[in-house]
Design an enzyme around this catalytic site. Sequence first.
Site, PDB file in Angstrom:
ATOM      1  N   THR A 124       0.803  -1.223   0.000  1.00  0.00           N
ATOM      2  CA  THR A 124       0.000   0.000   0.000  1.00  0.00           C
ATOM      3  C   THR A 124       0.834   1.271   0.000  1.00  0.00           C
ATOM      4  OG1 THR A 124      -0.276  -0.249   2.401  1.00  0.00           O
ATOM      5  CG2 THR A 124      -2.066  -1.057   1.001  1.00  0.00           C
ATOM      6  N   SER A 125       2.162   1.156   0.047  1.00  0.00           N
ATOM      7  CA  SER A 125       3.026   2.321  -0.121  1.00  0.00           C
ATOM      8  C   SER A 125       4.419   1.823  -0.472  1.00  0.00           C
ATOM      9  CB  SER A 125       3.076   3.176   1.143  1.00  0.00           C
ATOM     10  OG  SER A 125       3.760   4.399   0.876  1.00  0.00           O
TER      11      SER A 125
END
Length: 181
Positions: free
Chosen positions: A85-86
Amino acid sequence: MSTPERLIQILANKGTLPPASPWADAVAQVRRELFLPDTFEVNDRTFDRTRDAKRWAWAVYADLPLVTQINEGQALGDDAYQRPTSSSSMPTIVLDLLDLLDGDRVFEAGAGTGYNAAWLCHRLGSDRMTTMDIDPVVTKQAEANLAQAGFTPQVLCGNAEDGAPYDRTIATFTLADIPYT
């Protein structure tokens, strides 16, 4: 050797960073390790600075995407799907995607670690750069990383679909679903 100079050599060998590229100084001067946590993942392999600093530094200055957050930072258990997610984007991708002109105002959707924004701030000036992330934790960390490196772009938390007009836009985030049109 795990330094910005190693990354420059890798990018030059790939043809991504020609010798007279205006990006060379940004790659040389912006230290990627300032934008990374002590632990990140590459292709399901974990790199941990406290366990093996040399191996961690090797990955930092490789032309690789470095996953810095899984499942929005939530511990969902060992059996849960591990959704990145990042991340800190692969440098080749960033350099290939952005056809930048001096003086451009740039909007980045997906602040991630702040490393891309730092390159852009170095090249254009912090006042010409805006970066946004939907995750407040990621946004806060990107802003702290940028400040530690000496850059002060506008860092926003929100939905990148709400961005204002800029000369250039770069999107470095993943969509969970691609909308049907």
